[in-house]
Design a protein around this motif. Structure first.
Motif, PDB file in Angstrom:
ATOM      1  N   ILE A 214       3.294   4.167  -0.737  1.00 57.01           N
ATOM      2  CA  ILE A 214       3.267   2.810  -1.316  1.00 57.01           C
ATOM      3  C   ILE A 214       3.905   2.936  -2.737  1.00 57.01           C
ATOM      4  O   ILE A 214       3.856   3.773  -3.598  1.00 57.01           O
TER       5      ILE A 214
ATOM      6  N   THR B  85       2.572  -3.634  -6.114  1.00 55.13           N
ATOM      7  CA  THR B  85       3.188  -3.272  -5.281  1.00 55.13           C
ATOM      8  C   THR B  85       3.560  -4.435  -4.302  1.00 55.13           C
ATOM      9  O   THR B  85       2.822  -5.250  -4.437  1.00 55.13           O
TER      10      THR B  85
ATOM     11  N   HIS C 272       3.931  -3.770  -1.090  1.00 50.26           N
ATOM     12  CA  HIS C 272       3.759  -3.262   0.297  1.00 50.26           C
ATOM     13  C   HIS C 272       2.627  -4.069   0.927  1.00 50.26           C
ATOM     14  O   HIS C 272       1.704  -4.505   0.515  1.00 50.26           O
TER      15      HIS C 272
END
Length: 559
Positions: A91, A185, A187
């Motif tokens: 990640i 993030t 992700h």
């Protein structure tokens, strides 16, 4: 292994195994018992050291259940241990979180050291919970162990990377939370369009990689991914087969589609959600002749208006509102708690609720909306289900099958509180009442708590003289554990949060008590400014009038 079993309200038990490995062993043993038909449960929710067991446990003695679990563990073969996936998920994180400097100060490290230790660690997904796609990651460097914030934030952005105790985690969508935020993030942690919606599942391995900026623009933010996936999960019936019923003119504030929810999805980190006032939903459906679980509209704050696109039958229950129909033939008042007709072209106008919070509007045939995981309910914490109604939205009803005759009346709805009114709620102490001082336990039930305007479907935030921890628990961190609806969680600032329909599955602050099941509809109807008093009750008393007791009786287990 040392086992301890505590009550978690009138329908759940919390099995404390003392460690993550112990909790996973207990989960495996209980799962085997359920699979073999030896144990009937509603849900098993594993956490850092505990397993929350939900079911019909009102008359089950915690001590007897501890012996039952110990026997299951003794019989379980060593070959049934959980297999860990070798897959590693990387990640990318921009380490600019708003608590990064605070984490460095708490740990005595520099900011660069915090980032280096976090990216050098190899994490394992220990369990999931709190919200869909939220994974608790163990195995980080012990030097990064930090406490949660003393006061949770009401909104944490999707993609935030945080630390809490020994765990790291990524918030899949915007939600409240008390973790220390160190980065962000893009992700996608949760995506219903994938065969496995959660990016991280128990047993998977995770690495974090530091980047200067997010390089990927292809992945949609988590909230957008959920919305797009929800649209793809629509009912397979073509919309042309469903009848347009209403066009929303003024949606008010947070008008939602709700049914009985999606129970049994805890393994995905998804709570049941569903109608906040279950009794009001059931009464409204009965009035218009719908099946018990039919979806309806849950109207909360402000005025509401909609135009009828066909002649239909509707009913209002819950928080009372002045209701009017306006059309070519004039204006007429509509009843509350009884079915009424809306003629094509008429406008339904509802004033703001006079008392309570939640008004249920049922339409004969049931509201049709996109399903997610078997339900059309909007879970405001998880971001599942249809968005809140907006002006111009068309509300559709299903085909008229399985309907019964309308009911003239079911009697008066319960009298609901207005601001300033006092409501008494029955509670069962635990599972973590031992974390609090004797004075705090007395204060919980003797003072009146004020309902604050920050309350919502996730939880009712209360204000009063703070509840203090016992001396031996001051400054300690509680490992995250399962939560039930009605749990009264107390963060370090001492101001309780009473979790409700859209509660997280797990939490990391101690739960001092749980509101009994029979009073949960009353919790849904607490307006800002109302006052609450808690009264201890026997855990077997899930409904009926509150009869305070100083000694909570238990009955022998049938296990």
């Amino acid at each position: 292994m040392t086992l301890e079993v505590r009550r978690a309200g009138d329908g759940a038990l919390l099995v404390d195994a003392g460690s993550l490995d112990g909790a996973l062993a207990v989960l495996g043993a209980l799962s085997d018992a359920v699979r073999l038909g030896q144990l009937s449960v509603t849900e098993l929710i594993p956490a850092a050291r505990t397993v929350l067991v939900r079911g019909d446990f009102e008359q089950t003695d915690p001590g007897a259940f501890r012996e039952y679990v110990a026997a299951l563990l003794a019989e379980r073969s060593a070959g049934s241990a959980q297999q860990v996936s070798p897959e590693v998920t990387t990640i990318d994180v921009v380490y600019t979180g708003q608590d990064l400097a605070a984490v460095a100060e708490l740990t005595g490290l520099s900011i660069d050291d915090v980032v280096e230790l976090h990216t050098a660690s190899r994490f394992t997904v220990a369990f999931t919970g709190f919200a869909p796609g939220f994974a608790y990651l163990s195995g980080g460097d012990q030097r990064l162990t930090v406490p949660r914030r003393s006061t949770p934030r009401p909104r944490i952005p999707a993609g935030s990377v945080g630390l809490a105790g020994e765990f790291s985690g990524v918030y899949p969508r915007q939600s409240p939370g008390g973790w220390q935020l160190i980065g962000h993030t893009e992700h996608p942690m949760w995506d219903l369009s994938r065969e496995q919606p959660a990016a991280l599942v128990p047993g998977a391995e995770v690495r974090f990689r530091a980047v200067r900026e997010q390089l990927s623009t292809a992945a949609a933010p988590a909230s957008e991914a959920v919305a797009e996936a929800a649209a793809q999960q629509a009912d397979p019936q073509p919309l042309a087969a469903n009848q347009p019923a209403l066009t929303v003119l003024n949606p008010g504030l947070q008008s939602l589609v709700q049914d009985e929810g999606r129970p049994g999805q805890g393994h995905l980190g998804v709570s049941a959600s569903g109608a906040a006032d279950r009794g009001a939903l059931a009464r409204a459906n009965r009035l218009v002749g719908n099946p018990a679980g039919a979806a309806a509209l849950e109207l909360r704050f402000g005025d509401f208006s909609a135009r009828a696109e066909t002649t239909l039958v509707a009913a209002l229950t819950g928080a009372p509102r002045q209701a009017t129909a306006r059309g070519p033939l004039g204006t007429r008042e509509l009843p509350f708690g009884a079915p009424f007709r809306l003629t094509e072209g008429e406008t339904l106008e509802l004033a703001a609720a006079e008392r309570g919070v939640v008004t249920t509007l049922a339409l004969r045939g049931g509201v049709v909306a996109p399903e997610v995981l078997g339900s059309v309910s909007r879970d405001t914490l998880a971001g599942l289900g249809p968005e809140a109604l907006a002006a111009g939205d068309v509300v559709r009803v299903g085909v008229s099958r399985g309907l019964q005759a309308v009911r003239e009346s079911l009697g008066d709805d319960p009298r609901l509180p207005a601001a300033g009114d006092l409501v008494t709620l029955g509670i069962v102490l635990g599972p973590r009442d031992d974390w609090f001082s004797r004075d705090s336990l007395e204060r919980l039930t003797t003072q009146e708590w004020l309902v604050t305007p920050r309350s919502d479907r996730v939880g009712v935030r209360l204000e009063g003289d703070p509840l203090e921890r016992s001396p031996q628990h001051e400054g300690l961190e509680l490992a995250s554990e399962g939560l039930v609806t009605g749990a009264i969680q107390v963060p370090p600032d001492g101001q309780p949060v009473l979790f409700h329909a859209d509660r997280p599955l797990t939490g990391g602050y101690p739960v001092i008590a749980v509101v009994r099941a029979g009073d949960l509809d009353s919790v849904a109807q607490l307006p800002p400014g109302a006052r609450v008093r808690f009264a201890l009750v026997d855990p077997a008393e899930t409904s009926g009038p509150v009869r305070p007791t100083q000694t909570l009786s238990t009955k022998e287990s049938s296990q």
